[in-house]
Design a protein around this motif. Sequence first.
Motif, PDB file in Angstrom:
ATOM      1  N   GLN A 162      31.447   9.996  18.191  1.00 38.84           N
ATOM      2  CA  GLN A 162      31.976  10.632  16.985  1.00 38.84           C
ATOM      3  C   GLN A 162      30.953  11.591  16.369  1.00 38.84           C
TER       4      GLN A 162
ATOM      5  N   ARG B  44      31.208  14.769  18.356  1.00 39.92           N
ATOM      6  CA  ARG B  44      32.413  15.521  17.965  1.00 39.92           C
ATOM      7  C   ARG B  44      32.207  16.223  16.624  1.00 39.92           C
TER       8      ARG B  44
ATOM      9  N   ARG C  30      31.956  20.394  15.981  1.00 38.02           N
ATOM     10  CA  ARG C  30      32.858  21.134  15.084  1.00 38.02           C
ATOM     11  C   ARG C  30      32.064  21.948  14.055  1.00 38.02           C
TER      12      ARG C  30
ATOM     13  N   CYS D 131      31.520  10.735  27.498  1.00 37.28           N
ATOM     14  CA  CYS D 131      32.788  11.396  27.167  1.00 37.28           C
ATOM     15  C   CYS D 131      33.877  10.966  28.132  1.00 37.28           C
TER      16      CYS D 131
ATOM     17  N   LEU E 123      37.024  18.494  25.901  1.00 40.84           N
ATOM     18  CA  LEU E 123      37.148  17.995  24.531  1.00 40.84           C
ATOM     19  C   LEU E 123      36.895  19.089  23.505  1.00 40.84           C
TER      20      LEU E 123
ATOM     21  N   ALA F 232      40.432  18.858  17.133  1.00 47.13           N
ATOM     22  CA  ALA F 232      39.939  17.491  16.939  1.00 47.13           C
ATOM     23  C   ALA F 232      41.065  16.475  16.833  1.00 47.13           C
TER      24      ALA F 232
ATOM     25  N   VAL G 253      42.387  14.624  20.220  1.00 45.35           N
ATOM     26  CA  VAL G 253      41.539  13.809  21.087  1.00 45.35           C
ATOM     27  C   VAL G 253      41.934  12.355  20.933  1.00 45.35           C
TER      28      VAL G 253
END
Length: 136
Positions: free
Chosen positions: A74, A77, A81, A107, A118, A123, A126
């Motif tokens: 997380q 991710r 972003r 991943c 990904l 977002a 996923v």
Amino acid sequence: GAAINTGYRLTVATRLCEPPDAAVEAAVAALGNGGTRVQELAGRLGLSERQLRRRCTDALGYGPKLLDRILRFQRFRSLSRRRPDVGLARLAAAAGYADQAHLTRECRRLSGESPAVLLARPAATVSFKTPQSATL
């Protein structure tokens, strides 16, 4: 049939009303920041690794090591972003992975896809594998 279903509902309702386990909350907070080893965390909480694993499994459905992997994923991710201009190797290091290959393996294990795939998705699309299907 009906008695088992009623018993299950009562068990779920009871668990939802129980206060959260303070040790598990502390583990989530510590592991969420990264850089904490589960063995050290257990010691800081005054628990053995086995006790921490049992309490996490009871509260979350999986142990602290899988929790650490999910939280690190997380972080990756979130970082990706916020900083789409940064390459995978730097994102991997910033999220707490040993290297880009480690990020790629995690991943694939947690989402079934490569980091590049990904990052190409929004977002919200996923999905994670279930904890039972994630390779430990």
